[in-house]
Enzyme design. Structure first.
Site, PDB file in Angstrom:
ATOM      1  N   GLU A 125      43.308  32.449  51.620  1.00  0.00           N
ATOM      2  CA  GLU A 125      42.441  31.900  52.665  1.00  0.00           C
ATOM      3  C   GLU A 125      42.797  32.419  54.056  1.00  0.00           C
ATOM      4  O   GLU A 125      42.453  31.811  55.065  1.00  0.00           O
ATOM      5  CB  GLU A 125      42.485  30.368  52.651  1.00  0.00           C
ATOM      6  CG  GLU A 125      42.000  29.742  51.353  1.00  0.00           C
ATOM      7  CD  GLU A 125      40.579  30.124  51.006  1.00  0.00           C
ATOM      8  OE1 GLU A 125      39.784  30.402  51.928  1.00  0.00           O
ATOM      9  OE2 GLU A 125      40.239  30.151  49.809  1.00  0.00           O
ATOM     10  N   ASP A 215      35.391  37.690  49.607  1.00  0.00           N
ATOM     11  CA  ASP A 215      35.393  37.202  48.233  1.00  0.00           C
ATOM     12  C   ASP A 215      34.449  37.996  47.335  1.00  0.00           C
ATOM     13  O   ASP A 215      33.287  38.241  47.693  1.00  0.00           O
ATOM     14  CB  ASP A 215      34.977  35.727  48.197  1.00  0.00           C
ATOM     15  CG  ASP A 215      35.917  34.850  49.002  1.00  0.00           C
ATOM     16  OD1 ASP A 215      37.067  35.266  49.218  1.00  0.00           O
ATOM     17  OD2 ASP A 215      35.511  33.753  49.413  1.00  0.00           O
TER      18      ASP A 215
END
Length: 721
Positions: A125, A215
């Site tokens: 993250e 992602d």
């Protein structure tokens, strides 16, 4: 070649260990496999890929064709594979020893399968704190990627972000690459021409290196993207365009690390990507944060101080409780590991690492604390590890501020289970059964979220996309409001505190109920043979609406943590009789309200978690959960009215807003009259039994796999349904 813009494409692929197998399969078929197949068809495009440990394990067991293609891509030098924490932990949220060990474990796994030892790592993250360079260096990592906003917060200008930089901690260096936020919003949601225009502009500004890092789920798994990216050919067009562009040279991060010296040394403040910073705040603070960014505009918005990712531990006490519980297990396991290298201890280590996966500790569009199956998997992993540690334990209790909130909790841990009592509400916030590796109080309170305002606005304006409209819309999930059903904003309700066992409410006549869940009780442990007895009393101000009323509750823990009960003594110290309705509520964590094998028996009536029930003169309740492998028997004295109901929250994810089942609420209600200088006793006793759930077998180190003969793009097809 030397004056070309170097473009590094970085694709991050991850699924949490506790996610449903169907999700692994569906996302692989819609996103991961087609991405790998498209790279296979474009040998002129170099890229960097990251696969988390759980996903890599699943691919090796279920999609050897994808592993084979990746092996071919590695051998021909087209891709590099990054390391990272094996179970994708946020490194600042786990002990340093575990973070280092998890990175080394994934590096070993990648080397065993593909014959390549990663030099770089994906930072979960993109959560950064200044001490991480020394941790990553200790784990053998030379470089990583952060969002370009990290670098602007360090004092750089946007025009300076076409380079790599070096930072350090304790003299240990780390190369950091700025990932373009603008490209994250362009790819793959805008036409290829807009991305090429942005790359041309960066080249004209003098940028030597541009990094896109995001992602892999965006390339087929997000709503509308499978049609756009693969069926309509967006990814093919993009790879062809950058391969044919005479001003672009694609390369891996490893190549950029080798062939391009860092521009200079910098020191980066703590933070994450901008959306994560907003999600970590309470709604009012998130609104102020976003307003401040908007006022400064695109050029300077990154200079608004962002909260730490750790702020999720303040926002969600359930997340904080799980994380602090993990720290207890990690510390005990570290001590045990010094002298014990048995297979059991190694298995406990794997289970601990699995419980450290980041998804369950936070919430945003992607985070998973709102998903019961992820919370259940984290607790199960922790308790499988603790089951091994508990074998040599002497049952004992202690007062300790384990969750670091300024108040001492009471923690009892035996050989069969553990019970945690919090002074807020004087309630049981955790009840662990080691055999079934279950926390019976695996619950989540309903609380306001900034996203709820977006839902309310969109519903009011009629701009919520539902059903096929949501699936067809190809806008980013940050730009459109989707929902799985209409009218969700009308279902928004909020709780005053965590949902726990033995929480108290009383009501006099038609007055508003007095909810004691949020009040801090006074706790006094009592010495009793083979039983822990805790006396708790709410503060006098909480009872001020009923002169003379006194409440004392005695929580008793027995049978090595397998029994927990509460006895209430309601006193009348006044001069007139008191008539009131008193309720003791307990919340049980079940995985689903739809499982017919999870049965609740109230008196002589049976129901499931999703079907409310209201029964009178009840003295016994039984809960049988096949989904979580436990049984609870509850005895009530004197008999009373019992209601059960499912509790839902409204949450957002990649697929849109939805109603998510969280827990089963069981309420026992008595109508009592207390004469002056008298008292009434009420009692709820619970006993739990867990069915033994064996720990997963120790995962052997994989041997290097040869690519399957004839592995090619035809092996990656559209999802099979």
């Amino acid at each position: 070649m030397a004056d070309r813009l170097r473009l590094a494409l970085v694709f991050h692929q991850h699924q949490p260990a506790g996610n449903f197998p169907s999700v692994f399969q569906d996302v692989t078929e819609r996103a991961y496999a087609p991405l790998v197949a498209t790279l296979y068809r474009h040998p002129e495009v170099k890229a960097t890929l990251h696969f988390s440990g759980p996903l890599l394990d699943w691919l090796e067991a279920n999609r050897p064709d994808v592993i084979g293609d990746l092996s071919d891509l590695v051998r021909r030098g087209q891709i590099e594979l990054l390391s990272g924490g094996y179970y994708e932990p946020v490194l600042v949220g786990v002990p340093r020893r575990d973070g280092v060990a998890q990175i080394r474990a994934l590096s070993d796994r990648v080397h065993a399968i593909f014959g390549q030892r990663p030099l770089g790592a994906w930072l979960t993250e993109r959560v950064w704190e200044p001490h991480l360079p020394s941790l990553l260096a200790e784990a053998g990592v030379a470089y990583t990627v952060l969002d370009d906003e990290h670098f602007i917060q360090a004092g750089l200008r946007p025009q300076e972000l076409g380079e790599s930089y070096v930072t350090e901690d304790q003299g240990l260096p780390l190369i950091v690459f700025p990932g373009s936020v603008k490209l994250r919003y362009l790819i793959p949601f805008r036409d290829v021409s807009q991305t090429m225009k942005e790359l041309r502009a960066r080249a004209d500004e003098g940028a030597r290196l541009v990094v896109y890092a995001d992602d892999g789920e965006k390339f087929g798994a997000w709503p509308g993207t499978y049609q756009r990216v693969h069926k309509d050919g967006w990814l093919e067009q993009f790879f062809s365009a950058i391969a044919q562009a005479d001003f672009i040279q694609t390369m891996t991060l490893e190549d950029a690390w080798i062939f391009q010296k860092p521009a200079r040394r910098i020191y980066i403040p703590a933070g994450s990507y901008p959306e994560m910073a907003e999600w970590a705040l309470e709604p009012n603070a998130a609104k102020r944060y976003q307003q401040a960014r908007n006022k400064l505009g695109d050029e300077s918005s990154a200079l608004v101080a962002a909260p730490l990712w750790r702020n999720f531990f303040a926002k969600y006490p359930e997340s904080n409780g799980l994380q602090k519980r993990m720290l207890i297990v990690s510390e005990e396991l570290a001590r045990r590991s010094i002298l014990d290298a048995s297979a059991e201890v190694r298995q406990a280590q794997q289970n601990l690492w699995r419980a450290q996966g980041n998804d369950v500790y936070w919430h945003g569009v992607f985070g998973g604390i709102y998903f019961p199956h992820l919370r259940a998997d984290a607790y199960a992993s922790l308790l499988k590890a603790e089951r091994i540690l508990s074998e040599r334990r002497t049952a004992a209790g202690e007062q300790r501020d384990y969750d670091v909130d300024g108040y001492d909790e009471y923690i009892f841990r035996g050989n069969a289970g553990a019970v945690f009592v919090h002074v807020q509400g004087g309630a049981v916030i955790e009840w662990d059964i080691y055999a079934s590796a279950t926390n019976l109080v695996d619950t989540l309170a309903r609380r306001p979220e900034a996203e709820h305002e977006a839902l309310r606005r969109a519903e009011k304006l009629g701009k919520v996309l539902v059903g096929k409209a949501a699936e067809k819309e190809s806008k980013s999930i940050h730009e459109a409001v989707r929902a799985k059903e209409r009218g969700l904003s009308k279902m928004l309700e909020y709780d005053v505190a965590r949902r726990a066992f033995f929480q108290d409410t009383f009501r006099v006549g038609k007055a508003e109920p007095v909810v004691l869940h949020g009040y801090y009780y006074q706790l006094t442990p009592q010495r009793e043979a083979r039983t822990v007895s805790l006396i708790l009393e709410p503060p006098p101000r909480s009872l001020a609406s009923v002169p003379g009323l006194g409440i004392r509750k005695d929580i008793r823990i027995a049978d090595e943590g397998l029994a927990a009960g509460v006895r209430y003594r309601l006193r009348n110290d006044g001069e007139e009789a008191i008539s009131l309705q008193f309720t003791s509520s307990s919340n049980v964590g079940l995985l689903s309200e739809q499982n017919p094998a999870d049965v609740i028996t109230v008196g002589t009536r049976k129901t499931t978690a999703g079907k409310p029930i209201d029964a009178r003169h009840v003295s016994e309740i039984a809960i049988h959960s096949e989904s979580r492998h436990f049984d609870i028997a509850i005895a009530i004295d004197p008999p009373c009215e019992v209601t059960t109901k499912p509790i839902y929250s409204i949450t957002n994810s990649e697929q849109g807003f939805e109603r998510v089942y969280q827990q089963l609420e069981i309420s026992s209600t008595w109508n009592v009259t207390i004469e002056p200088d008298a008292h009434v006793d009420l009692e709820v006793r619970a006993t739990a039994i867990g069915q033994m759930v064996e720990p997963d077998a120790v995962r052997p180190t994989a041997r290097r796999r040869k690519a399957a003969a004839g592995a090619n793009a035809e092996l990656a097809r559209a999802p099979r349904r």
